[in-house]
Design a protein around this motif. Sequence first.
Motif, PDB file in Angstrom:
ATOM      1  N   GLN A  12      48.305   6.802  25.747  1.00 27.56           N
ATOM      2  CA  GLN A  12      49.123   7.059  24.765  1.00 27.56           C
ATOM      3  C   GLN A  12      47.771   7.164  23.349  1.00 27.56           C
ATOM      4  O   GLN A  12      47.147   6.793  24.295  1.00 27.56           O
ATOM      5  N   ASP A  13      48.604   8.037  23.133  1.00 34.78           N
ATOM      6  CA  ASP A  13      47.395   8.521  21.695  1.00 34.78           C
ATOM      7  C   ASP A  13      48.588   8.148  20.530  1.00 34.78           C
ATOM      8  O   ASP A  13      49.724   7.846  20.731  1.00 34.78           O
ATOM      9  N   SER A  14      47.708   8.843  19.342  1.00 32.78           N
ATOM     10  CA  SER A  14      49.001   7.884  18.014  1.00 32.78           C
ATOM     11  C   SER A  14      50.053   8.868  17.566  1.00 32.78           C
ATOM     12  O   SER A  14      51.127   8.792  16.979  1.00 32.78           O
ATOM     13  N   ARG A  15      50.531  10.260  19.355  1.00 35.14           N
ATOM     14  CA  ARG A  15      51.771  10.867  18.955  1.00 35.14           C
ATOM     15  C   ARG A  15      53.251  10.744  19.841  1.00 35.14           C
ATOM     16  O   ARG A  15      54.077  10.987  19.513  1.00 35.14           O
ATOM     17  N   VAL A  31      56.776  11.901  28.960  1.00 35.89           N
ATOM     18  CA  VAL A  31      56.223  11.797  27.894  1.00 35.89           C
ATOM     19  C   VAL A  31      56.985  11.179  26.960  1.00 35.89           C
ATOM     20  O   VAL A  31      58.470  11.763  26.807  1.00 35.89           O
ATOM     21  N   ILE A  32      56.745  10.239  25.986  1.00 35.27           N
ATOM     22  CA  ILE A  32      58.112  10.182  24.930  1.00 35.27           C
ATOM     23  C   ILE A  32      57.522  10.085  23.389  1.00 35.27           C
ATOM     24  O   ILE A  32      55.718   9.859  23.851  1.00 35.27           O
ATOM     25  N   GLN A  33      57.345  11.207  22.379  1.00 36.22           N
ATOM     26  CA  GLN A  33      57.409  11.078  20.904  1.00 36.22           C
ATOM     27  C   GLN A  33      57.589  10.681  20.418  1.00 36.22           C
ATOM     28  O   GLN A  33      58.750   9.840  20.146  1.00 36.22           O
ATOM     29  N   LYS A  34      56.367   9.794  19.882  1.00 32.06           N
ATOM     30  CA  LYS A  34      56.848   8.167  18.959  1.00 32.06           C
ATOM     31  C   LYS A  34      57.719   8.301  17.626  1.00 32.06           C
ATOM     32  O   LYS A  34      58.468   7.466  17.967  1.00 32.06           O
ATOM     33  N   THR A  66      55.606  -2.627  20.032  1.00 28.30           N
ATOM     34  CA  THR A  66      55.179  -2.292  21.072  1.00 28.30           C
ATOM     35  C   THR A  66      55.357  -1.287  22.313  1.00 28.30           C
ATOM     36  O   THR A  66      56.083  -1.759  22.578  1.00 28.30           O
ATOM     37  N   TRP A  67      54.633  -0.216  22.526  1.00 26.60           N
ATOM     38  CA  TRP A  67      55.106   0.291  23.896  1.00 26.60           C
ATOM     39  C   TRP A  67      54.844  -0.487  24.830  1.00 26.60           C
ATOM     40  O   TRP A  67      53.555  -1.120  25.483  1.00 26.60           O
ATOM     41  N   PRO A  68      55.600  -0.587  26.360  1.00 28.18           N
ATOM     42  CA  PRO A  68      55.582  -1.991  26.940  1.00 28.18           C
ATOM     43  C   PRO A  68      54.789  -0.841  28.342  1.00 28.18           C
ATOM     44  O   PRO A  68      54.263  -0.483  28.233  1.00 28.18           O
ATOM     45  N   ALA A  69      52.890  -2.610  28.694  1.00 27.42           N
ATOM     46  CA  ALA A  69      52.502  -1.507  29.649  1.00 27.42           C
ATOM     47  C   ALA A  69      53.104  -1.246  30.788  1.00 27.42           C
ATOM     48  O   ALA A  69      52.143  -0.708  31.629  1.00 27.42           O
ATOM     49  N   GLY A  70      54.453  -1.961  30.964  1.00 29.65           N
ATOM     50  CA  GLY A  70      54.820  -1.913  32.308  1.00 29.65           C
ATOM     51  C   GLY A  70      55.503  -2.355  32.556  1.00 29.65           C
ATOM     52  O   GLY A  70      56.261  -3.657  31.498  1.00 29.65           O
TER      53      GLY A  70
END
Length: 75
Positions: A12-15, A31-34, A66-70
């Motif tokens: 995960q990064d800022s984008r 890959v998902i663009q935020k 928030t993006w799920p860990a899994g």
Amino acid sequence: MAILVDFELIRQDSREVEYSFGFPEKDRRLVIQKDSRQGTPLDGAEDMQYRKAFGKILRMQAEAATWPAGGSYAA
């Protein structure tokens, strides 16, 4: 027809965020663009496993902000 797919956050990064997914092995990547919430399977196959994992990830992210860990999708 039953479907089961597991997914796990690997980067995960800022984008963007990147997940491994699949069943029984999580041997594929998406890959998902935020900003746009657009997803891309890195192998190019927009099949049922990809669509179900991608949809579940987006729903979980919308609910928790928030993006799920899994997680998993089963139907």
